[in-house]
Scaffold this motif. Structure first.
Motif, mmCIF file in Angstrom:
data_model
loop_
_atom_site.group_PDB
_atom_site.id
_atom_site.type_symbol
_atom_site.label_atom_id
_atom_site.label_comp_id
_atom_site.label_asym_id
_atom_site.label_seq_id
_atom_site.Cartn_x
_atom_site.Cartn_y
_atom_site.Cartn_z
ATOM 1 N N GLN A 260 0.774 -1.254 0.149
ATOM 2 C CA GLN A 260 0.036 -0.087 0.073
ATOM 3 C C GLN A 260 0.906 1.410 0.001
ATOM 4 O OE1 GLN A 260 -3.598 -0.055 2.532
ATOM 5 N NE2 GLN A 260 -2.970 -2.102 3.184
ATOM 6 N N ALA A 261 0.907 1.960 -1.040
ATOM 7 C CA ALA A 261 1.884 2.823 -1.291
ATOM 8 C C ALA A 261 1.566 4.075 -0.242
ATOM 9 C CB ALA A 261 1.479 3.712 -2.761
ATOM 10 N N VAL A 262 0.276 4.277 0.083
ATOM 11 C CA VAL A 262 0.007 5.388 1.008
ATOM 12 C C VAL A 262 0.575 5.205 2.505
ATOM 13 C CG1 VAL A 262 -2.396 4.462 1.513
ATOM 14 C CG2 VAL A 262 -1.786 7.176 1.854
ATOM 15 N N GLN A 265 4.248 5.653 2.520
ATOM 16 C CA GLN A 265 4.737 7.062 2.203
ATOM 17 C C GLN A 265 4.214 7.785 3.846
ATOM 18 O OE1 GLN A 265 1.864 9.412 0.003
ATOM 19 N NE2 GLN A 265 3.627 10.456 -1.348
ATOM 20 N N SER A 285 11.540 4.887 -1.111
ATOM 21 C CA SER A 285 10.558 5.522 -1.818
ATOM 22 C C SER A 285 10.712 5.223 -3.212
ATOM 23 C CB SER A 285 10.526 7.074 -1.597
ATOM 24 O OG SER A 285 11.741 7.859 -2.307
ATOM 25 N N ALA A 288 9.485 1.802 -3.696
ATOM 26 C CA ALA A 288 8.059 1.873 -3.727
ATOM 27 C C ALA A 288 7.159 2.373 -4.873
ATOM 28 C CB ALA A 288 7.462 2.080 -2.353
ATOM 29 N N ILE A 290 7.123 6.032 -5.015
ATOM 30 C CA ILE A 290 6.302 6.920 -4.198
ATOM 31 C C ILE A 290 7.367 8.155 -4.175
ATOM 32 C CG2 ILE A 290 4.667 5.433 -3.147
ATOM 33 C CD1 ILE A 290 6.490 6.226 -0.630
ATOM 34 N N LYS A 291 6.362 9.265 -3.861
ATOM 35 C CA LYS A 291 7.538 10.349 -3.520
ATOM 36 C C LYS A 291 7.459 10.651 -1.919
ATOM 37 C CE LYS A 291 7.638 12.987 -7.896
ATOM 38 N NZ LYS A 291 7.269 14.409 -8.263
#
Length: 293
Positions: A260-262, A265, A285, A288, A290-291
């Motif tokens: 789950q990226a969120v 993050q 990051s 994954a 993501i930023k």
């Protein structure tokens, strides 16, 4: 990294460039930043810790800029050309600071030496990744030679810019050097050359077995590094324990088939105020996709 810490780094590096590292005191850095000397020590353990963190800060910023440029184009040649242009632009902006480090021959401890080794391996992987993206499997027999040759071209121009103050049109530099890379690659193919340097000949740190196929450290190895660094972190015991628990959850999330990226993050955001952990957070990051917040 919080705004006060960034301001301290930017003011301190500006003073170092103007006066020199050894001629600049912590009091001067604090005064230039509009804080007390005592407040400086809230953020940094020493002058050596300050300069080491500054290295990480500027390197992290550059890495983010390169990452942004890589995402802007699907054409690997254009992407590399644009990345080189970013490198030249960054070099010109920070030329005075680089010159100061060369002039004063600064050596600031084992931790920074390890950091420089890490940057060196990361640079190798950056070159290798771009070359592979352009030429694919056809570059494999000459991959290390191409990394050395392109790295040598960049280093050569960087030295002329910094040491001899040569002015280069940075907008043209990237495309120009990518064409030279093409010349090198095609020349070796046309001449049916044998590789001068292979993977078997280079130091082990460039080919760690824990690395992923893309040449980047695995999430497991990065989280292990972060755990080790927590022992040296200047923070209350309760905070260090909390961060250890965050790493446990982070490791569990990376082990899932569907991450789950969120969640990742949000977990990585817990480390944003600890510069010694910024590099690993950034690399996680990237894995994954993501930023960082």
């Amino acid at each position: 990294m919080n705004e006060k810490k960034m301001k301290l780094i930017e003011c301190g590096m500006r003073l170092f460039a103007q006066k020199g590292y050894y001629n600049t005191s912590i009091q001067e850095i604090a005064s230039e930043s509009g804080i007390s000397k005592g407040a400086f020590y809230i953020h940094f353990k020493s002058k050596e810790d300050f300069i080491a963190t500054s290295f990480e800060y500027f390197h992290h910023n550059l890495s983010e800029k390169l990452e942004e440029v890589m995402e802007e184009s699907d054409d690997p040649r254009k992407s590399l050309a644009n990345q080189i242009t970013v490198l030249f632009d960054y070099l010109y902006k920070h030329k005075d600071s680089i010159m100061m480090f060369i002039r004063e021959n600064i050596s600031i401890g084992e931790d920074t030496d390890k950091l420089m080794e890490h940057f060196k391996v990361e640079n190798f992987n950056w070159l290798k990744g771009n070359i592979t993206a352009i030429y694919g499997k056809s570059a494999q027999p000459f991959l290390i030679d191409l990394v050395i040759q392109l790295g040598g071209l960049l280093d050569g121009y960087f030295k002329w810019i910094v040491l001899d103050h040569v002015s280069i049109e940075k907008e043209k530099a990237g495309a120009f050097l990518v064409r030279r890379l093409d010349d090198l690659m095609m020349g070796m193919l046309d001449q049916q050359e044998m590789a001068l340097v292979t993977f078997k000949q280079i130091p082990e740190e460039y080919t760690q077995t824990e690395d992923t196929e893309e040449g980047q450290p695995s999430s497991e190895s990065l989280i292990t590094i972060m755990r080790d660094k927590l022992s040296d972190l200047s923070a209350p015991k309760e905070e260090i324990q909390r961060l250890r628990e965050v790493l446990e959850v982070l490791e569990s999330e990376f082990q899932k088939k569907e991450r789950q990226a969120v969640v990742i993050q949000g977990l990585l955001a817990h480390f944003k105020n600890y510069p010694s952990l910024n590099k690993e957070s950034y690399m996680l990051s990237k894995i994954a996709g993501i930023k960082l917040l």
